[in-house]
Enzyme design. Structure first.
Site, mmCIF file in Angstrom:
data_model
loop_
_atom_site.group_PDB
_atom_site.id
_atom_site.type_symbol
_atom_site.label_atom_id
_atom_site.label_comp_id
_atom_site.label_asym_id
_atom_site.label_seq_id
_atom_site.Cartn_x
_atom_site.Cartn_y
_atom_site.Cartn_z
ATOM 1 N N ARG A 56 -1.368 -0.761 -8.560
ATOM 2 C CA ARG A 56 -2.735 -0.352 -8.211
ATOM 3 C C ARG A 56 -2.736 1.166 -8.282
ATOM 4 O O ARG A 56 -1.949 1.825 -7.598
ATOM 5 C CB ARG A 56 -3.093 -0.797 -6.794
ATOM 6 N N ASP A 103 0.852 -1.193 0.000
ATOM 7 C CA ASP A 103 0.000 0.000 0.000
ATOM 8 C C ASP A 103 0.886 1.240 0.000
ATOM 9 O O ASP A 103 2.032 1.189 0.450
ATOM 10 C CB ASP A 103 -0.836 0.058 1.290
ATOM 11 N N MET A 104 0.316 2.362 -0.458
ATOM 12 C CA MET A 104 1.092 3.602 -0.383
ATOM 13 C C MET A 104 0.543 4.468 0.737
ATOM 14 O O MET A 104 -0.664 4.665 0.836
ATOM 15 C CB MET A 104 1.018 4.356 -1.719
HETATM 16 P P1 FDA Z 1 -14.035 9.296 -4.934
HETATM 17 O O1 FDA Z 1 -13.999 9.304 -3.442
HETATM 18 O O2 FDA Z 1 -13.172 10.283 -5.658
HETATM 19 O O3 FDA Z 1 -15.519 9.452 -5.398
HETATM 20 C C1 FDA Z 1 -15.849 9.710 -6.773
HETATM 21 C C2 FDA Z 1 -17.277 9.290 -7.030
HETATM 22 O O4 FDA Z 1 -17.366 7.858 -6.962
HETATM 23 C C3 FDA Z 1 -18.282 9.771 -5.979
HETATM 24 O O5 FDA Z 1 -18.710 11.070 -6.263
HETATM 25 C C4 FDA Z 1 -19.369 8.723 -6.127
HETATM 26 O O6 FDA Z 1 -20.156 9.004 -7.252
HETATM 27 C C5 FDA Z 1 -18.583 7.451 -6.386
HETATM 28 N N1 FDA Z 1 -18.318 6.726 -5.127
HETATM 29 C C6 FDA Z 1 -17.184 6.749 -4.411
HETATM 30 N N2 FDA Z 1 -17.282 5.927 -3.342
HETATM 31 C C7 FDA Z 1 -18.518 5.416 -3.386
HETATM 32 C C8 FDA Z 1 -19.240 4.516 -2.564
HETATM 33 N N3 FDA Z 1 -18.708 3.981 -1.476
HETATM 34 N N4 FDA Z 1 -20.512 4.209 -2.906
HETATM 35 C C9 FDA Z 1 -21.078 4.755 -4.001
HETATM 36 N N5 FDA Z 1 -20.442 5.608 -4.825
HETATM 37 C C10 FDA Z 1 -19.192 5.931 -4.521
HETATM 38 N N6 FDA Z 1 -5.236 5.209 -1.015
HETATM 39 C C11 FDA Z 1 -3.940 5.429 -0.666
HETATM 40 O O7 FDA Z 1 -3.558 6.576 -0.419
HETATM 41 N N7 FDA Z 1 -3.070 4.370 -0.580
HETATM 42 C C12 FDA Z 1 -3.432 3.095 -0.864
HETATM 43 O O8 FDA Z 1 -2.614 2.185 -0.802
HETATM 44 C C13 FDA Z 1 -4.797 2.858 -1.233
HETATM 45 N N8 FDA Z 1 -5.250 1.596 -1.506
HETATM 46 C C14 FDA Z 1 -6.523 1.429 -1.997
HETATM 47 C C15 FDA Z 1 -6.959 0.171 -2.400
HETATM 48 C C16 FDA Z 1 -8.194 0.021 -3.010
HETATM 49 C C17 FDA Z 1 -8.626 -1.327 -3.476
HETATM 50 C C18 FDA Z 1 -9.050 1.152 -3.178
HETATM 51 C C19 FDA Z 1 -10.389 1.039 -3.842
HETATM 52 C C20 FDA Z 1 -8.650 2.387 -2.725
HETATM 53 C C21 FDA Z 1 -7.401 2.540 -2.112
HETATM 54 N N9 FDA Z 1 -7.000 3.773 -1.644
HETATM 55 C C22 FDA Z 1 -5.679 3.954 -1.290
HETATM 56 C C23 FDA Z 1 -7.979 4.863 -1.452
HETATM 57 C C24 FDA Z 1 -8.038 5.811 -2.640
HETATM 58 O O9 FDA Z 1 -6.864 6.558 -2.712
HETATM 59 C C25 FDA Z 1 -9.232 6.782 -2.528
HETATM 60 O O10 FDA Z 1 -9.044 7.577 -1.393
HETATM 61 C C26 FDA Z 1 -10.585 6.103 -2.444
HETATM 62 O O11 FDA Z 1 -10.676 4.993 -3.273
HETATM 63 C C27 FDA Z 1 -11.683 7.111 -2.851
HETATM 64 O O12 FDA Z 1 -11.543 7.495 -4.186
HETATM 65 P P2 FDA Z 1 -12.478 6.891 -5.365
HETATM 66 O O13 FDA Z 1 -11.695 6.931 -6.625
HETATM 67 O O14 FDA Z 1 -12.950 5.545 -4.947
HETATM 68 O O15 FDA Z 1 -13.740 7.816 -5.461
#
Ligand code: FDA
Length: 307
Positions: free
Chosen positions: A184, A134-135
């Site tokens: 990832r 992870d980062m």
């Molecule tokens: P974001 O939060 O930008 O949301 C964009 C849109 O997506 C929302 O407006 C909504 O429409 C939809 N959405 C988002 N979440 C939703 C939900 N729960 N239900 C319904 N709709 C939703 N970070 C890090 O710094 N280090 C790491 O190692 C990791 N590892 C990691 C692993 C995995 C498998 C994931 C999925 C994420 C991470 N992250 C991470 C976290 C990542 O950096 C980020 O903070 C979150 O995934 C939130 O960003 P999103 O791109 O998911 O959507």
């Protein structure tokens, strides 16, 4: 918008509070965290992994824990990682493993973290299990990438994460191309200053698309770690236009988030991997998820009263 920013900063601030972390351990995950955390022990997570596998989803388990301050504690975490790998193999679970280098001694010494990682990777290689680093926050990004590169020379079964909110993320992806990286790609979850990271969400999103495109078009395995339809649709269109095989990428989402989207993607024939955290140190992870999305707060509060 303003309220959202205040709430985000508030929960990110709480995520670093050591007193609340200790209190959380005493009360356990039943205060809503169990909706997004797989349990306090790996045995509690096993039935969940079996169910996810049964539903066509693959898993990456993450033994929660960061900021380990003593060598003894880092060795204990390493041993737990090795045992988790053995349990994945023993129970024939379709699961990879994710971990944080601070839990294996990154803040103590490079030698220690390398030694612990070697042990974990050697065990994982016996069962063909991939491990993803992870980062964490930006101050640990470059040391993490240095360790990734050094280990990747010897261990094929190793992935890491790049966060698109960092200005330097494009350079990092470029630097990693020589290592046939399993990346990832995510937006980033930590509180970062405008000196190192984009503040504007649209720039973070646009940059994530650029990183996905670069890693995929260079032929490297790519995990799109996002719940955002815009990122998912972008990836689907990109792979269609460039004839990229479904074997070269996957979608990854956090346990408990967008369950319906996860199953729809599986039905469409995509690989979907669920990131399932477990362990006593669930507090920081839980707070970062609350910071990300106001809707997660309502979700957690509902969980508290449903018992
Ligand atoms: P974001 O939060 O930008 O949301 C964009 C849109 O997506 C929302 O407006 C909504 O429409 C939809 N959405 C988002 N979440 C939703 C939900 N729960 N239900 C319904 N709709 C939703 N970070 C890090 O710094 N280090 C790491 O190692 C990791 N590892 C990691 C692993 C995995 C498998 C994931 C999925 C994420 C991470 N992250 C991470 C976290 C990542 O950096 C980020 O903070 C979150 O995934 C939130 O960003 P999103 O791109 O998911 O959507």
């Amino acid at each position: 918008m303003i309220l959202e920013a205040i709430s985000k900063n508030f929960f990110l601030y709480l995520s670093n509070n050591k007193l609340l972390d200790r209190l959380a351990k005493r009360f356990g995950t039943s205060f809503g965290a169990d909706k997004i955390v797989g349990g306090e022990t790996f045995s509690q997570a096993i039935p969940l992994i079996k169910q996810l596998n049964h539903d066509g989803l693959q898993v990456t388990v993450d033994h929660l824990g960061e900021f380990v301050e003593s060598e003894a504690e880092s060795r204990k975490r390493c041993q737990e990682g090795v045992e988790t790998i053995q349990a994945i193999a023993h129970h024939q679970l379709d699961s990879e493993m994710s971990l944080k280098l601070t839990s294996l001694g990154l803040d103590i010494s490079k030698e220690l973290v390398m030694e612990n990682m070697e042990r974990v990777l050697e065990e994982a290689a016996k069962y063909d299990i991939t491990v993803t680093i992870d980062m964490e926050d930006s101050s640990r990004c470059e040391p993490t990438l240095e360790i990734y590169k050094a280990l990747k020379e010897k261990h094929a079964n190793l992935g890491t994460v790049i966060q698109s909110y960092l200005y330097r993320s494009n350079d990092y992806v470029d630097e990693l191309q020589a290592y046939d990286p399993y990346l990832r790609l995510v937006k980033g979850a930590y509180k970062e200053s405008g000196k190192v990271a984009f503040v504007d969400k649209q720039e973070v999103d646009a940059n994530l698309k650029r990183l996905i495109e670069k890693n995929l078009l260079n032929g490297h395995y790519t995990a799109v770690g996002s719940h955002d339809d815009a990122m998912i649709d972008f990836t689907k269109k990109l792979v269609r236009e460039h004839g990229i095989s479904k074997d070269q990428f996957e979608f990854q989402m956090l346990y408990g988030m967008r369950n319906q989207t996860q199953s729809e993607l599986v039905k469409e024939g995509y690989t979907v991997r669920v990131y399932l955290p477990y362990g006593e140190d669930w507090y920081g992870y839980f707070m970062r998820r609350l910071a990300e999305r106001p809707a997660n707060i309502a979700f957690a509060v509902k969980g508290m009263f449903k018992k």
